[in-house]
Scaffold this active site. Structure first.
Site, PDB file in Angstrom:
ATOM      1  N   LYS A 110     -90.402  50.558  22.579  1.00 50.99           N
ATOM      2  CA  LYS A 110     -91.457  49.827  21.868  1.00 50.99           C
ATOM      3  C   LYS A 110     -91.337  48.313  22.039  1.00 50.99           C
ATOM      4  O   LYS A 110     -92.355  47.616  22.120  1.00 50.99           O
ATOM      5  CB  LYS A 110     -91.465  50.212  20.392  1.00 50.99           C
ATOM      6  CG  LYS A 110     -91.905  51.655  20.145  1.00 50.99           C
ATOM      7  CD  LYS A 110     -91.919  51.991  18.666  1.00 50.99           C
ATOM      8  CE  LYS A 110     -92.343  53.428  18.429  1.00 50.99           C
ATOM      9  NZ  LYS A 110     -92.377  53.778  16.992  1.00 50.99           N
ATOM     10  N   GLY A 130     -82.529  51.690   7.764  1.00 53.28           N
ATOM     11  CA  GLY A 130     -82.625  51.460   9.195  1.00 53.28           C
ATOM     12  C   GLY A 130     -83.264  50.110   9.459  1.00 53.28           C
ATOM     13  O   GLY A 130     -83.913  49.530   8.571  1.00 53.28           O
TER      14      GLY A 130
END
Length: 299
Positions: A89, A153
């Protein structure tokens, strides 16, 4: 439906690091990542195009980290665009000729759309994970947050989740990561209402309205860290295996749960709009029916 029709709509078996071969004259799409064999995107996307009467191809293309620019620069004719998953990404963000504000702020592009089918056509980059997360929560009755959002995360999905939480009205967003320096970098990029913490320090408190777990395969904490979940909502981004450890605890408490497949479904709807040449906020024809065909493809 003829045998040829069945073959046309079949999701290609397996995956390869080589560019997927086209059927000739057809418009092509694929999901990029590594690994990518587990991706459910082909089923979702092909269901949408079948409902829309578009005979487009959609396959899986394994591209290892560091290889996106070389692979796409040398691509063949006929590509409309790509869905992008981990670990590509950030590379897709760098590859795109222009990007949306959501993509720029999150540091992640999960959708590349080309201006034409020519091999050298420039790409536009978008992040459909952010609106997809917002809609997935709305489907579970979570349309406005009052309190704190916690994100476990600090990767690209975590960045998208933090922005979605801000959009839902979270008073503050806490980012927890095993490597606190990554959480700090994300917090600095997203604003003063985002704070960074070590994952080992995570607790669910009374003020927490939402938890997003982006840890691969799901985070597995000690039971005493969870306490009374009340109406705290959970998004568990991992969907294989399911349920994740946190999702199992939330389901047992009958608290709101958004699954990784919910997120995948709704972000894919935005991709279908973009791949068809429409703006991200413009629904495709008969979109509710298209959505239900896509949902059925996940079942």
């Amino acid at each position: 439906m003829t045998h040829d029709d069945h073959d046309y709509w079949r999701v290609p078996d397996g995956y390869s690091s080589a560019e997927p071969a086209g059927r000739g004259g057809s418009q092509r799409l694929a999901v990029l990542g590594d690994p990518v064999e587990h991706s459910r995107s082909p089923q979702l996307q092909l269901a949408a195009y079948r409902a829309l009467g578009r005979r487009w191809e959609y396959s899986r293309w394994r591209i290892p980290a560091g290889g996106l620019a070389a692979a796409l620069t040398g691509r063949g004719h006929g590509w409309r665009g790509f869905s992008v998953t981990a670990p590509l990404k950030a590379e897709a963000l760098a590859f795109a000729g222009s990007v949306s504000e959501d993509a720029r702020r999150s540091g992640a592009v999960n959708t590349l759309v080309f201006d034409s089918l020519e091999p050298g056509a420039p790409a536009r980059g978008e992040n459909t994970d952010i609106p997809g997360i917002v809609v997935a929560f709305a489907e579970r009755g979570v349309t406005e947050l009052r309190g704190t959002a916690q994100v476990l995360g600090a990767g690209e999905t975590a960045a998208s989740a933090a922005i979605a939480a801000q959009r839902l009205g979270a008073e503050c967003v806490e980012v927890y990561a095993r490597r606190p320096e990554r959480a700090r970098a994300l917090a600095e990029r997203l604003g003063a209402d985002v704070t960074a913490h070590a994952l080992a320090d995570w607790r669910v408190g009374r003020e927490v309205a939402l938890v997003v777990d982006t840890v691969p395969r799901g985070y597995s904490p000690e039971e005493h860290l969870l306490g009374d979940l009340g109406d705290t909502a959970l998004l568990s981004a991992a969907y294989d295996p399911w349920p994740t450890p946190l999702a199992e605890r939330w389901l047992a408490a009958e608290a709101p749960v958004v699954t990784g497949l919910d997120m995948l479904l709704h972000q894919a709807v935005y991709q279908v709009r973009l791949f068809g040449g429409a703006p991200i906020d413009e629904p495709v024809p008969n979109e509710p029916a298209v959505l239900e065909r896509m949902r059925a493809a996940l079942a």
